[in-house]
Write an enzyme that holds these catalytic residues in place. Structure first.
Site, PDB file in Angstrom:
ATOM      1  N   LYS A 246      10.574  13.775  49.626  1.00 56.47           N
ATOM      2  CA  LYS A 246      11.596  14.646  49.041  1.00 56.47           C
ATOM      3  C   LYS A 246      12.929  14.566  49.752  1.00 56.47           C
ATOM      4  O   LYS A 246      13.048  14.035  50.851  1.00 56.47           O
ATOM      5  CB  LYS A 246      11.058  16.073  48.955  1.00 56.47           C
ATOM      6  CG  LYS A 246      10.043  16.174  47.812  1.00 56.47           C
ATOM      7  CD  LYS A 246       9.762  17.556  47.359  1.00 56.47           C
ATOM      8  CE  LYS A 246       8.841  17.475  46.123  1.00 56.47           C
ATOM      9  NZ  LYS A 246       8.078  18.701  45.960  1.00 56.47           N
ATOM     10  N   ARG A 281       0.106  17.329  48.550  1.00 61.51           N
ATOM     11  CA  ARG A 281       0.355  16.493  47.364  1.00 61.51           C
ATOM     12  C   ARG A 281       1.250  15.334  47.802  1.00 61.51           C
ATOM     13  O   ARG A 281       2.374  15.547  48.225  1.00 61.51           O
ATOM     14  CB  ARG A 281       1.035  17.357  46.302  1.00 61.51           C
ATOM     15  CG  ARG A 281       1.282  16.658  44.979  1.00 61.51           C
ATOM     16  CD  ARG A 281       1.945  17.608  43.989  1.00 61.51           C
ATOM     17  NE  ARG A 281       2.215  16.953  42.732  1.00 61.51           N
ATOM     18  CZ  ARG A 281       3.293  16.213  42.504  1.00 61.51           C
ATOM     19  NH1 ARG A 281       4.205  16.047  43.423  1.00 61.51           N
ATOM     20  NH2 ARG A 281       3.456  15.644  41.314  1.00 61.51           N
TER      21      ARG A 281
HETATM   22  N1  HH2 Z   1       6.610  18.445  43.369  1.00 61.46           N
HETATM   23  C1  HH2 Z   1       6.878  17.692  42.269  1.00 61.46           C
HETATM   24  C2  HH2 Z   1       6.064  17.787  41.138  1.00 61.46           C
HETATM   25  N2  HH2 Z   1       4.976  18.606  41.118  1.00 61.46           N
HETATM   26  N3  HH2 Z   1       3.585  20.177  42.212  1.00 61.46           N
HETATM   27  C3  HH2 Z   1       3.291  20.927  43.286  1.00 61.46           C
HETATM   28  N4  HH2 Z   1       2.224  21.731  43.288  1.00 61.46           N
HETATM   29  N5  HH2 Z   1       4.069  20.885  44.430  1.00 61.46           N
HETATM   30  C4  HH2 Z   1       5.177  20.095  44.506  1.00 61.46           C
HETATM   31  O1  HH2 Z   1       5.871  20.128  45.546  1.00 61.46           O
HETATM   32  C5  HH2 Z   1       5.523  19.286  43.366  1.00 61.46           C
HETATM   33  C6  HH2 Z   1       4.687  19.360  42.214  1.00 61.46           C
HETATM   34  C7  HH2 Z   1       8.031  16.749  42.284  1.00 61.46           C
HETATM   35  O2  HH2 Z   1       7.668  15.505  42.783  1.00 61.46           O
HETATM   36  P1  HH2 Z   1       7.264  14.221  41.895  1.00 61.46           P
HETATM   37  O3  HH2 Z   1       6.110  14.514  41.000  1.00 61.46           O
HETATM   38  O4  HH2 Z   1       7.055  13.070  42.784  1.00 61.46           O
HETATM   39  O5  HH2 Z   1       8.591  13.924  41.064  1.00 61.46           O
HETATM   40  P2  HH2 Z   1       9.045  14.180  39.568  1.00 61.46           P
HETATM   41  O6  HH2 Z   1       9.115  15.659  39.324  1.00 61.46           O
HETATM   42  O7  HH2 Z   1      10.407  13.522  39.495  1.00 61.46           O
HETATM   43  O8  HH2 Z   1       8.034  13.536  38.635  1.00 61.46           O
END
Ligand code: HH2
Length: 304
Positions: A246, A281
């Site tokens: 992040k 995660r």
């Molecule tokens: N962060 C993201 C998405 N889902 N769920 C939980 N429980 N906690 C988190 O910190 C979290 C989450 C964002 O990260 P990512 O899925 O890699 O990116 P994007 O939203 O661009 O798909």
């Protein structure tokens, strides 16, 4: 050594490790007697660090298999990005067409793994649960879809209630990142999510909370949330932390490319583990598993 140093050493020594509970996830219990690694499977063209890499079902299933082999306990499947810059909300139909074939295949091919669905839409959650998912990971903490709590209560699935503000397009921006006291603010808003879950008869043992690192949080807020894990644990639920790749890791380390932030991300989750978080995660499963297992062994040796 100063008096302050002595005092903080004493505080750390007195801190008890939370007892290893169990997470109820629809017909199954995941023991929390060791760190739980949740591997991220983004079936999106536009996620902030891995967009477009796994939006083909065959590559997606192969990547899930790699993550399981590397030690993931849960695979979190997502079909809608909340990226900080210009996240585009997608319809339920589009999200379902991205995730359902993959959820179906994973649930059949890897019956020992728990499949989680990362969605804010009850229609998507319900369909994924019907195909074998056991966990709903709602980054809006039940705020955005009034039927989400009911669906999860009826399915008796595990739920992750993550803190955020705003909608899918704005939640990972700084538009709503204003707090008097970030930990009290997040605790208060997570308590509202928790109340919605309990009112829908979701069992307390099925609920994991997540402070939402980077969601309506500048880097200083994300750091405060990690440092404040013991205060979040006072809410009585296990904690998931999503620090992987992040922005705050980039800002602290000067590493601009998200997919090069593995070392900083691992630093964040090891610190979170030491402070009491149990679920992580992550994109980089092998590095995270190895680091968490070693840090956990140290913690166990200390508490024996
Ligand atoms: N962060 C993201 C998405 N889902 N769920 C939980 N429980 N906690 C988190 O910190 C979290 C989450 C964002 O990260 P990512 O899925 O890699 O990116 P994007 O939203 O661009 O798909």
């Amino acid at each position: 050594m100063t008096a302050g140093g002595d005092r903080s050493r004493e505080t750390i020594a007195r801190q008890r490790l939370p007892k290893g509970g169990r997470w109820r996830v629809r017909g199954r219990e995941i023991p929390l007697d060791r760190p739980i690694v949740v591997g991220i499977l983004n079936l999106t063209p536009d996620s902030f660090s891995d967009g477009g890499r796994f939006d083909d079902p065959v590559r997606a299933v192969a990547h899930a298999e790699e993550m399981l082999a590397a030690g993931a306990d849960v695979i979190d499947v997502g079909g809608e990005s909340t990226r900080p810059q210009g996240a585009r909300p997608v319809s339920a139909a589009e999200e379902l067409s991205r995730i359902l074939p993959v959820v179906r295949t994973l649930a059949r091919r890897f019956p020992d793994a728990a499949i989680s669905v990362d969605t804010v839409k009850s229609e998507v959650a319900e369909a994924a649960l019907g195909e074998g998912a056991r966990i709903v990971n709602d980054v809006s903490g039940f705020r955005l879809d009034p039927d989400m709590a009911k669906i999860c209560g009826a399915a008796k699935c595990g739920v992750v209630l993550m803190h955020s503000r705003g909608n899918v397009s704005t939640m990972a921006t700084y538009d709503h990142a204003v707090y008097d006291d970030v930990i009290e603010g997040v605790r208060g808003e997570l308590a509202q999510s928790l109340a919605m879950a309990l009112a829908a008869e979701i069992e307390p043992q099925a609920i994991v909370l997540d402070p939402g690192i980077g969601f309506a949080k500048r880097s200083e807020h994300s750091l405060a949330m990690l440092a404040g894990i013991p205060r979040l644990l006072e809410m009585g639920h296990d904690l998931m932390v999503g620090a992987s790749r992040k922005r705050f890791v980039g800002e602290l380390t000067g590493v601009e490319r998200a997919d090069e932030r593995v070392h900083g991300s691992v630093g964040a989750i090891v610190a979170a583990l030491m402070l009491g978080a149990r679920l992580f995660r992550v994109h980089d499963v092998a590095a995270s598993r190895q680091a968490l297992d070693v840090a956990w062994a140290v913690l166990q040796a200390r508490s024996e």
